[in-house]
Design a protein around this motif. Sequence first.
Motif, short mmCIF file in Angstrom:
data_model
loop_
_atom_site.label_atom_id
_atom_site.label_comp_id
_atom_site.label_asym_id
_atom_site.label_seq_id
_atom_site.Cartn_x
_atom_site.Cartn_y
_atom_site.Cartn_z
N LYS A 78 0.84 -1.06 0.21
CA LYS A 78 -0.02 -0.31 -0.12
C LYS A 78 0.68 1.27 0.10
N PRO A 79 0.26 2.39 -0.62
CA PRO A 79 1.11 3.63 -0.73
C PRO A 79 1.56 4.10 0.78
N GLU A 80 0.84 3.87 1.67
CA GLU A 80 1.00 4.71 3.05
C GLU A 80 2.25 3.80 3.44
N THR A 81 2.42 2.41 3.31
CA THR A 81 3.47 1.68 3.90
C THR A 81 4.70 1.86 2.93
N THR A 82 4.53 2.13 1.64
CA THR A 82 5.82 2.48 0.85
C THR A 82 6.46 3.89 1.13
N ARG A 83 5.66 4.90 1.60
CA ARG A 83 6.31 6.25 2.10
C ARG A 83 6.71 5.91 3.52
N PHE A 84 6.10 5.27 4.31
CA PHE A 84 6.28 4.82 5.61
C PHE A 84 8.02 4.62 5.75
N GLN A 85 8.05 3.41 4.75
CA GLN A 85 9.57 2.68 4.62
C GLN A 85 10.64 3.86 4.56
N TYR A 86 10.22 4.78 4.05
CA TYR A 86 11.39 6.07 3.51
C TYR A 86 11.49 7.09 4.77
N THR A 87 10.38 7.51 5.05
CA THR A 87 9.96 8.44 6.12
C THR A 87 10.30 8.15 7.57
N PHE A 88 9.94 6.95 7.95
CA PHE A 88 10.07 6.60 9.45
C PHE A 88 11.58 6.47 9.77
N PRO A 119 12.55 14.05 7.79
CA PRO A 119 11.81 13.37 6.63
C PRO A 119 11.58 14.51 5.38
N GLU A 120 11.59 15.58 5.77
CA GLU A 120 11.22 16.72 4.71
C GLU A 120 12.49 16.56 3.84
N ALA A 121 13.68 16.04 4.00
CA ALA A 121 14.80 15.99 3.22
C ALA A 121 14.48 14.76 2.46
N ILE A 122 13.61 13.96 2.54
CA ILE A 122 13.62 12.59 1.55
C ILE A 122 12.69 12.72 0.32
N SER A 123 13.09 12.88 -0.69
CA SER A 123 12.33 13.06 -2.03
C SER A 123 11.24 12.20 -2.14
N PRO A 124 9.99 12.89 -2.15
CA PRO A 124 8.93 12.14 -2.47
C PRO A 124 8.78 11.23 -3.89
N ASP A 125 9.98 11.67 -4.74
CA ASP A 125 9.88 11.00 -5.77
C ASP A 125 10.23 9.27 -5.57
N ASN A 126 10.85 9.17 -4.44
CA ASN A 126 11.03 7.51 -4.15
C ASN A 126 9.92 6.88 -3.92
N TRP A 127 8.92 7.16 -3.10
CA TRP A 127 7.76 6.09 -2.79
C TRP A 127 6.80 6.57 -4.16
N THR A 128 6.85 7.83 -4.78
CA THR A 128 5.81 7.78 -6.04
C THR A 128 6.21 6.91 -6.96
N ILE A 129 7.45 6.78 -7.41
CA ILE A 129 8.08 5.83 -8.29
C ILE A 129 7.85 4.34 -7.80
N ASP A 130 8.31 4.07 -6.70
CA ASP A 130 7.91 2.56 -6.34
C ASP A 130 6.53 2.42 -6.16
#
Length: 322
Positions: free
Chosen positions: A199-209, A214-225
């Motif tokens: 799920k999208p929320e888990t993909t993002r969580f893996q990058y930001t948690f 967290p604001e330094a982590i590009s959202p391109d990561n979870w968007t592409i994944d």
Amino acid sequence: MSKSTRTLGLAAAAAGMVAMTPASASPTPISAPTVPAVRTLYKSETVKGLKVFYREAGDPALPTIVLLHGFPTSSHMYRDLIPALAGRFHVIAPDYIGFGQSDAPAASEFTYSFDNLTAHVTGLLDQLHLTSYVLYMQDYGGPVGFRIFAQRPSQVKGLVIQNANAYLDGVGDMPKQVFLPLWEKRDATTEAAARTFLKPETTRFQYTFGARDPEAISPDNWTIDQALLDRPGTDAYQLDLLANYKTNVALYDSWHAAFRKYQPKTLIVWGKNDPFFIPAGAEAFKRDLPKAKLVWLDGGHFALEENVGLVAHEIDLAFAGE
């Protein structure tokens, strides 16, 4: 001074400037922007009938480092590390079958297992005539890389382990609650729990948690994944791989034996705030690889996002010139 007088004055000044410029003088050339000496190239090879995409950079005469990505990402996770290493290493970063830019056949057409993912990576290495390399492993990169090491210990000149497990000590409570039931019995109930990892929320969580900022982590990561996870049919084979992960656990003892026997030079760089692959997993490697260097990273599961410089520096210290 009137507007007309000012205009005449400016015109005269301009004329004087032109008059002072030799007729033969040419305009000062504008320097072309500097082109980086090292470029990342985007290539593919057909391995066992399927396209395997990979990124390549650096002089092939330099020591080779193979970057093996995690779930649910691709070689994209190494986009910043590749140029940081390419001046001292020949860098190869493949996408597994079903990930990134590699072919992604339906689950009904290809058996998605870690054995098969590994076979396509080793097939690529063979076609590139690579017989000596350091393996960098994160998450799914661990079971792929440790299989390669166990199969070809003489070719593997070292290991870089970043949040990649080879010990049950490193499995956090969150994945245990989902995957232990799936490995014991795969049915609609256990698959439903495993689907939360798609799920999208888990993909993002893996990058930001656990990220330092967290604001330094590009959202391109979870968007592409997530875009790749959401392709029709992808959920079926990703569930197959999540279920097949139990075959990795079954190989842990044999990997430990290989560590003890061959004692590869090992660098462990571990995001200390990772809730999935917890710090105890990093420390466990020292039982069988007592000479391994352990460096804690201030970050989570994808700690490389905020620590590229430090990781590249530690790799240089450990392996440049190997």
